[in-house]
Write a protein that holds these residues in place. Structure first.
Motif, PDB file in Angstrom:
ATOM      1  N   HIS A   1      45.814  52.853  45.431  1.00 38.27           N
ATOM      2  CA  HIS A   1      46.717  53.864  45.192  1.00 38.27           C
ATOM      3  C   HIS A   1      46.154  55.201  45.730  1.00 38.27           C
ATOM      4  O   HIS A   1      45.051  55.408  45.380  1.00 38.27           O
ATOM      5  CB  HIS A   1      46.893  53.991  43.646  1.00 38.27           C
ATOM      6  N   ASN A   2      47.207  55.898  46.623  1.00 38.73           N
ATOM      7  CA  ASN A   2      46.342  57.123  47.013  1.00 38.73           C
ATOM      8  C   ASN A   2      45.147  56.865  47.934  1.00 38.73           C
ATOM      9  O   ASN A   2      43.996  57.682  47.891  1.00 38.73           O
ATOM     10  CB  ASN A   2      46.277  58.102  46.192  1.00 38.73           C
ATOM     11  N   LYS A   3      45.140  55.696  48.481  1.00 39.51           N
ATOM     12  CA  LYS A   3      43.747  55.433  49.500  1.00 39.51           C
ATOM     13  C   LYS A   3      42.642  55.141  48.713  1.00 39.51           C
ATOM     14  O   LYS A   3      41.529  55.357  49.006  1.00 39.51           O
ATOM     15  CB  LYS A   3      43.468  56.639  50.467  1.00 39.51           C
ATOM     16  N   ARG A   4      42.594  54.791  47.238  1.00 40.48           N
ATOM     17  CA  ARG A   4      41.847  54.569  46.492  1.00 40.48           C
ATOM     18  C   ARG A   4      42.040  53.075  46.064  1.00 40.48           C
ATOM     19  O   ARG A   4      43.158  52.643  45.656  1.00 40.48           O
ATOM     20  CB  ARG A   4      41.703  55.390  45.390  1.00 40.48           C
ATOM     21  N   ARG A   5      40.733  52.246  46.281  1.00 38.55           N
ATOM     22  CA  ARG A   5      40.848  50.879  45.869  1.00 38.55           C
ATOM     23  C   ARG A   5      40.285  50.507  44.284  1.00 38.55           C
ATOM     24  O   ARG A   5      39.355  51.070  44.082  1.00 38.55           O
ATOM     25  CB  ARG A   5      40.401  50.050  46.945  1.00 38.55           C
ATOM     26  N   VAL A   6      40.568  49.552  43.872  1.00 35.30           N
ATOM     27  CA  VAL A   6      39.879  49.205  42.509  1.00 35.30           C
ATOM     28  C   VAL A   6      39.613  47.653  42.725  1.00 35.30           C
ATOM     29  O   VAL A   6      40.658  47.004  43.087  1.00 35.30           O
ATOM     30  CB  VAL A   6      40.862  49.467  41.162  1.00 35.30           C
ATOM     31  N   TYR A   7      38.539  47.174  42.444  1.00 34.35           N
ATOM     32  CA  TYR A   7      38.057  45.876  42.554  1.00 34.35           C
ATOM     33  C   TYR A   7      37.385  45.438  41.024  1.00 34.35           C
ATOM     34  O   TYR A   7      36.678  46.079  40.643  1.00 34.35           O
ATOM     35  CB  TYR A   7      36.939  45.819  43.617  1.00 34.35           C
ATOM     36  N   LEU A   8      37.876  44.105  40.900  1.00 28.64           N
ATOM     37  CA  LEU A   8      37.345  43.482  39.609  1.00 28.64           C
ATOM     38  C   LEU A   8      35.963  42.748  39.970  1.00 28.64           C
ATOM     39  O   LEU A   8      36.099  41.990  40.874  1.00 28.64           O
ATOM     40  CB  LEU A   8      38.292  42.678  39.131  1.00 28.64           C
ATOM     41  N   ILE A   9      34.917  43.004  39.355  1.00 33.03           N
ATOM     42  CA  ILE A   9      33.685  42.382  39.484  1.00 33.03           C
ATOM     43  C   ILE A   9      33.797  41.137  38.686  1.00 33.03           C
ATOM     44  O   ILE A   9      33.983  40.903  37.511  1.00 33.03           O
ATOM     45  CB  ILE A   9      32.548  43.277  38.975  1.00 33.03           C
ATOM     46  N   SER A  10      33.501  39.814  39.477  1.00 32.39           N
ATOM     47  CA  SER A  10      33.559  38.735  38.817  1.00 32.39           C
ATOM     48  C   SER A  10      32.188  38.483  38.537  1.00 32.39           C
ATOM     49  O   SER A  10      31.036  38.414  39.363  1.00 32.39           O
ATOM     50  CB  SER A  10      34.066  37.409  39.673  1.00 32.39           C
ATOM     51  N   GLU A  11      31.731  37.604  37.445  1.00 35.95           N
ATOM     52  CA  GLU A  11      30.483  37.436  37.194  1.00 35.95           C
ATOM     53  C   GLU A  11      30.118  35.934  37.149  1.00 35.95           C
ATOM     54  O   GLU A  11      31.092  34.998  37.150  1.00 35.95           O
ATOM     55  CB  GLU A  11      29.807  38.200  35.767  1.00 35.95           C
TER      56      GLU A  11
ATOM     57  N   LYS B   1      28.184  44.173  51.079  1.00 41.33           N
ATOM     58  CA  LYS B   1      29.055  42.978  51.434  1.00 41.33           C
ATOM     59  C   LYS B   1      28.748  41.848  50.311  1.00 41.33           C
ATOM     60  O   LYS B   1      29.830  41.685  49.869  1.00 41.33           O
ATOM     61  CB  LYS B   1      28.489  42.354  52.699  1.00 41.33           C
ATOM     62  N   PRO B   2      27.570  41.869  49.877  1.00 37.57           N
ATOM     63  CA  PRO B   2      27.425  40.744  48.635  1.00 37.57           C
ATOM     64  C   PRO B   2      27.902  41.135  47.365  1.00 37.57           C
ATOM     65  O   PRO B   2      28.756  40.166  46.940  1.00 37.57           O
ATOM     66  CB  PRO B   2      26.093  40.649  48.217  1.00 37.57           C
ATOM     67  N   ILE B   3      28.223  42.301  47.175  1.00 40.37           N
ATOM     68  CA  ILE B   3      29.104  42.812  46.063  1.00 40.37           C
ATOM     69  C   ILE B   3      30.401  42.531  46.208  1.00 40.37           C
ATOM     70  O   ILE B   3      31.140  42.082  45.176  1.00 40.37           O
ATOM     71  CB  ILE B   3      28.632  44.280  45.832  1.00 40.37           C
ATOM     72  N   PHE B   4      31.119  42.718  47.246  1.00 38.29           N
ATOM     73  CA  PHE B   4      32.571  42.736  47.497  1.00 38.29           C
ATOM     74  C   PHE B   4      33.003  41.332  47.556  1.00 38.29           C
ATOM     75  O   PHE B   4      34.098  40.906  47.479  1.00 38.29           O
ATOM     76  CB  PHE B   4      32.942  43.637  48.616  1.00 38.29           C
ATOM     77  N   GLU B   5      31.845  40.519  48.021  1.00 37.66           N
ATOM     78  CA  GLU B   5      32.111  38.995  48.038  1.00 37.66           C
ATOM     79  C   GLU B   5      32.392  38.445  46.686  1.00 37.66           C
ATOM     80  O   GLU B   5      33.157  37.301  46.492  1.00 37.66           O
ATOM     81  CB  GLU B   5      31.089  38.097  48.861  1.00 37.66           C
ATOM     82  N   LYS B   6      31.726  38.955  45.621  1.00 38.63           N
ATOM     83  CA  LYS B   6      31.750  38.578  44.351  1.00 38.63           C
ATOM     84  C   LYS B   6      32.967  39.268  43.634  1.00 38.63           C
ATOM     85  O   LYS B   6      32.995  39.143  42.298  1.00 38.63           O
ATOM     86  CB  LYS B   6      30.548  38.661  43.499  1.00 38.63           C
ATOM     87  N   SER B   7      33.597  39.999  44.190  1.00 35.21           N
ATOM     88  CA  SER B   7      34.587  40.888  43.299  1.00 35.21           C
ATOM     89  C   SER B   7      35.986  40.597  44.093  1.00 35.21           C
ATOM     90  O   SER B   7      36.246  39.837  45.035  1.00 35.21           O
ATOM     91  CB  SER B   7      34.222  42.297  43.532  1.00 35.21           C
ATOM     92  N   HIS B   8      37.334  40.738  43.224  1.00 32.13           N
ATOM     93  CA  HIS B   8      38.529  40.817  43.373  1.00 32.13           C
ATOM     94  C   HIS B   8      39.245  42.138  43.678  1.00 32.13           C
ATOM     95  O   HIS B   8      39.417  42.758  42.756  1.00 32.13           O
ATOM     96  CB  HIS B   8      39.137  39.760  42.532  1.00 32.13           C
ATOM     97  N   PHE B   9      40.226  42.118  44.540  1.00 29.88           N
ATOM     98  CA  PHE B   9      40.787  43.354  44.657  1.00 29.88           C
ATOM     99  C   PHE B   9      42.016  43.537  43.633  1.00 29.88           C
ATOM    100  O   PHE B   9      42.736  42.377  43.715  1.00 29.88           O
ATOM    101  CB  PHE B   9      41.637  43.222  46.275  1.00 29.88           C
ATOM    102  N   LEU B  10      42.275  44.353  43.036  1.00 28.92           N
ATOM    103  CA  LEU B  10      43.082  44.519  41.983  1.00 28.92           C
ATOM    104  C   LEU B  10      44.424  45.629  42.507  1.00 28.92           C
ATOM    105  O   LEU B  10      45.497  44.905  42.563  1.00 28.92           O
ATOM    106  CB  LEU B  10      42.580  45.256  40.739  1.00 28.92           C
ATOM    107  N   VAL B  11      44.047  46.539  42.855  1.00 28.89           N
ATOM    108  CA  VAL B  11      45.023  47.694  43.108  1.00 28.89           C
ATOM    109  C   VAL B  11      44.739  48.735  44.246  1.00 28.89           C
ATOM    110  O   VAL B  11      43.605  48.955  43.951  1.00 28.89           O
ATOM    111  CB  VAL B  11      45.532  48.029  41.982  1.00 28.89           C
TER     112      VAL B  11
END
Length: 102
Positions: free
Chosen positions: A92-102, A80-90
């Motif tokens: 595709h085919n049930k795969r997700r990409v998140y951008l890590i914000s520092e 949870k702490p990692i995903f609170e600091k990241s942003h959803f990008l896209v």
């Protein structure tokens, strides 16, 4: 001198005898192995599930920094702490990409 030749001759005969016996036993063993039939069934469904990550974490240069495998909700709750600091990008085919914000 004659004893050395005799010893060499006897040694050569014994070696050829043992090699012949060894080859006969080896052929017999390989024949037994060929006669046996083995049925092998492999289930690749579990392997396929684990080979493709469900979530990727990338940096601002889109370099992959982390890959997560498994159920998306379980991963997000566990990290949870990692995903609170990241942003959803896209997604595709049930795969997700998140951008890590520092």
């Amino acid at each position: 001198m004659k004893t050395n030749k005799l010893i060499a001759y006897v040694t050569a005969i014994l070696l050829s005898f043992f090699l012949t016996i060894g080859m006969v036993f080896a052929k017999d063993e390989t024949k037994k192995e060929k006669d046996e039939e083995i049925e092998v069934k492999v289930d690749f469904t579990e392997f396929e599930k684990k080979t493709t990550p469900t979530i990727y974490l990338v940096d601002k240069n889109l370099d992959i920094k982390a890959e997560f495998y498994g159920d998306i909700d379980a991963i997000k709750s566990r990290f949870k702490p990692i995903f609170e600091k990241s942003h959803f990008l896209v997604e595709h085919n049930k795969r997700r990409v998140y951008l890590i914000s520092e």
